[in-house]
Design an enzyme around this catalytic site. Structure first.
Site, short mmCIF file in Angstrom:
data_model
loop_
_atom_site.label_atom_id
_atom_site.label_comp_id
_atom_site.label_asym_id
_atom_site.label_seq_id
_atom_site.Cartn_x
_atom_site.Cartn_y
_atom_site.Cartn_z
N PRO A 2 7.26 -4.71 -4.94
CA PRO A 2 8.84 -4.64 -5.05
C PRO A 2 9.22 -3.71 -3.82
O PRO A 2 8.95 -2.69 -3.53
CB PRO A 2 9.11 -3.83 -6.56
N GLU A 3 10.08 -4.40 -3.13
CA GLU A 3 11.07 -3.75 -1.70
C GLU A 3 12.49 -4.03 -2.19
O GLU A 3 12.89 -4.28 -3.18
CB GLU A 3 10.55 -4.64 -0.67
#
Length: 274
Positions: A2-3
């Site tokens: 997850p960014e």
DNA sequence: AACTGTCCCTGCAAGC
DNA sequence: TGCTTGCAGGGACAGT
């Protein structure tokens, strides 16, 4: 992994569901996930009986603002494999569920994280003071980016991924942004022309906004899911990440190359990135 | 200051 | 088939 776009997708989901909800029960079974707390009891005491007032994001961190003790939030970092899932209290608890917040509407907010690189803790914004401006909410012009770049002289990819420089960009989106900007990962910030900086700014905002619109990237092994367990679709728009050996979509005679740098994989097109 | 390598951790895939 | 090995990576940290 997850960014910013994945975390923002979850934030938008939770911002529609959580404000006004009271946390009636809090449990933490994964000691590593709440490593900033001395024990699960102190975590539970800080959370139970509070009401969620707002859901914010700073870089890759999510903040669930609590009604007390102000100023405090449940701060969540998903690490590589973290999921934050809204589910019925009666739904089966999947393996690697480390933190469960029971809500007053019969649902749970569950933190699931097989690789345990993520964490959950109760803290204030001061605990995130090491972060630079948010790559979407805090970056407003090419001139601002140019001024930031002028203070550093280092390779572009590690700089984009430096959370103290800009918060939210990780390995996937740095490669996608640099390809969109036609810049190599190892170009130094000091070597950029004004036109280069302008392209970098446009690429950054363009890639991140498109990825948010498409609800993030779900890869085979990262298992990214939104708050309702659904996958994103931006992986279908990746131009370089995971495409080594494939043709470049911008200059089709070139082949995407994968190199190892800084201990991470980097994907780029030697034909159109300079 | 900038850069590299190591560690943490689990799940999956490749190779023998 | 069943084992071992390598790889994925965010971020903290040590060493150059």
């Amino acid at each position: 992994m997850p960014e910013l776009p994945e975390v923002e997708t979850i934030r938008r989901d939770l911002a529609r569901e959580l404000p006004g909800r009271r946390i009636v029960q809090a449990g933490a079974t994964g000691a590593r996930s709440i490593r900033r707390h001395p024990d699960p009891v102190s975590f539970r005491a800080a959370v139970e009986g509070t009401t969620v007032e707002a859901v914010r994001r700073w870089g890759k961190y999510l903040l669930l603002d609590l009604s007390r003790p102000a100023p405090a939030s449940v701060v969540v970092h998903l690490g590589m494999s973290g999921q934050l899932l809204l589910s019925s209290t009666t739904a089966p608890v999947v393996p690697h569920t480390h933190v469960v917040l029971g809500l007053d509407d019969g649902r749970d907010l569950r933190f699931v994280d097989p690789r345990t690189f993520g964490e959950v803790f109760v803290g204030s914004d001061a605990s995130l003071a090491h972060l630079g401006v948010d790559a979407v909410d805090g970056l407003h012009s090419g001139a601002q980016l140019a001024a930031m770049l002028a203070r550093r002289n280092t390779r572009l990819k590690p700089l984009l991924m430096d959370q103290g420089f800009l918060a939210g960009i990780g390995n996937i989106y740095s490669d996608e942004i640099l390809h969109a900007a036609r810049l190599r990962y190892d170009r130094t910030s000091g070597s950029l022309s004004p036109a280069d900086v302008r392209r970098l700014y446009r690429a950054m905002t363009g890639v991140l906004r498109s990825a948010i619109e498409q609800r993030g990237s779900s890869l085979a092994d990262s298992q990214y899911r939104d708050a309702f367990g659904a996958v994103g679709s931006y992986q279908l728009s990746h131009r370089v990440y995971g495409r080594q050996g494939g043709g470049c979509f911008r200059c089709p005679r070139s082949t995407i190359v994968r190199v190892k740098t800084g201990g991470r994989s980097t994907f780029f097109c030697p034909g159109c990135q300079h």
